[in-house]
Design an enzyme around this catalytic site. Structure first.
Site, mmCIF file in Angstrom:
data_model
loop_
_atom_site.group_PDB
_atom_site.id
_atom_site.type_symbol
_atom_site.label_atom_id
_atom_site.label_comp_id
_atom_site.label_asym_id
_atom_site.label_seq_id
_atom_site.Cartn_x
_atom_site.Cartn_y
_atom_site.Cartn_z
ATOM 1 N N ASN A 189 5.706 -5.579 1.059
ATOM 2 C CA ASN A 189 4.283 -5.838 0.853
ATOM 3 C C ASN A 189 3.602 -6.247 2.155
ATOM 4 O OD1 ASN A 189 3.790 -5.282 -1.876
ATOM 5 N ND2 ASN A 189 4.594 -7.255 -2.542
ATOM 6 N N ASP A 198 3.292 -1.513 -4.833
ATOM 7 C CA ASP A 198 3.112 -0.960 -6.188
ATOM 8 C C ASP A 198 3.784 0.403 -6.306
ATOM 9 O OD1 ASP A 198 1.674 -3.173 -6.890
ATOM 10 O OD2 ASP A 198 -0.292 -2.201 -6.801
ATOM 11 N N GLU A 224 9.363 -8.313 -8.895
ATOM 12 C CA GLU A 224 10.186 -7.176 -8.487
ATOM 13 C C GLU A 224 11.531 -7.168 -9.201
ATOM 14 O OE1 GLU A 224 10.744 -10.321 -5.193
ATOM 15 O OE2 GLU A 224 9.208 -9.716 -6.633
#
Length: 304
Positions: A189, A198, A224
Site C-alpha cells: 500500500n 485493492d 489482508e
C-alpha cells in the site's frame, strides 16, 4: 390494471358461479383455472401455482374452510391469498374464514366492480409481499459478501463454521481451516498506493477460489487476512491444498499500472482434533501457526 399474467384458480362445485366469475375475470385479462371440488384443488395447486384462489365455501365432502386451512398448513401454498366466495354473510362465517387464513370474501350475488377491486387488491398485496421478501433476501446476501473481493465476509463464514462444526460433531469427518495473511501488505500500500493494494486483494481472492472445491469455503477474514474452510479434509490433505494456493500466489504475475508487485502469503493450518475442540480454539491455533510462519521468514505454510 392487470398485466395479463396473473393466474387465478376458481374452486366451486356450482358451474353457474364459476361461469360468472370466469367471464368477469377473463375480460380483464386474468388467466383462469378451475376445480370443481376442494380435493381436486389441493391436488392441482402445486402444479398450477396460482396468484390467487377464489374459493367456494359450501361444497360437498370438503368445504372451503377446510381447503383453506390445508393450504395454509402447506408451506408451498401458504402465501397464496384466498378470497372466499359465499352466500353466507353471517358474522360468524366471515370470522371463521379469516381465522382459517382467508384474505377476503365476496358474497353472492356478484357485483362486477367489487370482484375486480377485491381480486386486484389481493394480487397487489401479494406482489408487494414478494418484492419485500426478495429485497430482504438480497440485503441479507449483500450483508454476507465482502464488497471488494466478493468473497464471504466474517459474518457469513462464522455461520459456515458453525454449520461445519455441527457436521463434524455428528459425523466425525475431518474439518480443517487455513488462515492466511498477505506478506508485507502495508508496504504494498505504501509503495504502490491503496488502489494497488485493492487490486492485490481482489486477485488473491480469485486465486483462492480457483484452488478450492465447491464444498469448501473462503472468506475475507479481515484486512489482508483470508480464511479457508475445508470440510471432510484431513490435516495432511488440507496442507497440500494450502501449499498449492501459496505457490500459485507466489508465481502469479501481479501487475498494476505497468508495475510488477511481488506478492506472497503465509498460512497457518489447523484441524478439528476431537469433539472437545471449539471452533474459536481452532481459529486461534491457526492464527498462532500463521504467526509462526511470519516469524520463520514468511511465504510458507505451517501446520499443527
Amino acid at each position: 390494471m392487470n398485466d395479463g399474467k396473473s393466474k387465478i384458480l376458481i374452486v366451486d362445485d356450482i358451474s353457474a358461479n364459476v361461469d360468472v366469475l370466469r367471464a368477469i375475470l377473463e375480460r380483464k385479462g386474468y388467466q383462469i383455472c378451475m376445480a370443481p371440488s376442494g380435493e381436486i384443488a389441493l391436488k392441482i395447486l402445486p402444479e398450477i401455482e396460482p396468484d390467487l384462489v377464489l374459493l367456494g365455501v359450501t361444497m360437498p365432502e370438503m368445504d372451503g374452510f377446510e381447503v383453506c386451512q390445508k393450504m395454509k398448513e402447506n408451506p408451498d401454498l401458504a402465501d397464496i391469498p384466498v378470497i372466499f366466495v359465499t352466500g353466507k354473510v353471517a358474522t360468524e362465517d366471515i370470522v371463521r374464514g379469516f381465522n382459517v387464513g382467508g384474505s377476503d370474501y365476496v358474497s353472492k350475488p356478484f357485483q362486477y366492480e367489487e370482484i375486480l377491486a377485491r381480486v386486484s387488491s389481493q394480487i397487489k398485496i401479494r406482489e408487494l409481499i414478494q418484492e419485500k421478501e426478495a429485497l430482504i433476501k438480497e440485503l441479507d446476501s449483500l450483508s454476507r459478501i465482502d464488497p471488494l473481493t466478493k468473497l464471504s465476509n466474517r459474518r457469513d463464514v462464522k455461520e459456515i463454521l458453525s454449520y461445519e462444526q455441527s457436521r463434524f460433531e455428528r459425523y466425525g469427518k475431518g474439518l480443517t481451516i487455513g488462515l492466511g495473511d498477505i506478506d508485507f501488505f502495508k508496504k504494498i500500500n505504501d509503495q504502490y498506493g491503496h488502489d494497488a493494494g485493492d487490486y492485490v486483494l481482489k486477485e488473491v481472492a480469485v486465486i483462492l477460489k480457483k484452488n478450492i472445491r465447491k464444498v469448501d469455503s473462503v472468506a475475507r477474514w479481515g484486512g489482508e487476512e483470508f480464511l479457508v474452510v475445508l470440510p471432510d479434509t484431513t490435516l495432511n490433505g488440507a496442507a497440500k491444498v494450502i501449499e498449492k494456493i501459496r505457490s500459485s500466489i507466489e508465481s502469479f504475475n501481479f501487475e498494476f499500472n505497468q508495475e510488477k508487485i511481488k506478492v506472497t502469503m503465509s498460512f497457518g493450518v489447523a484441524c478439528h482434533a476431537n469433539e472437545c475442540n471449539q471452533m474459536e480454539s481452532i481459529i486461534k491455533l491457526a492464527d498462532d501457526l500463521l504467526y509462526k510462519a511470519k516469524e520463520q521468514g514468511r511465504n510458507r505454510v505451517i501446520t499443527m
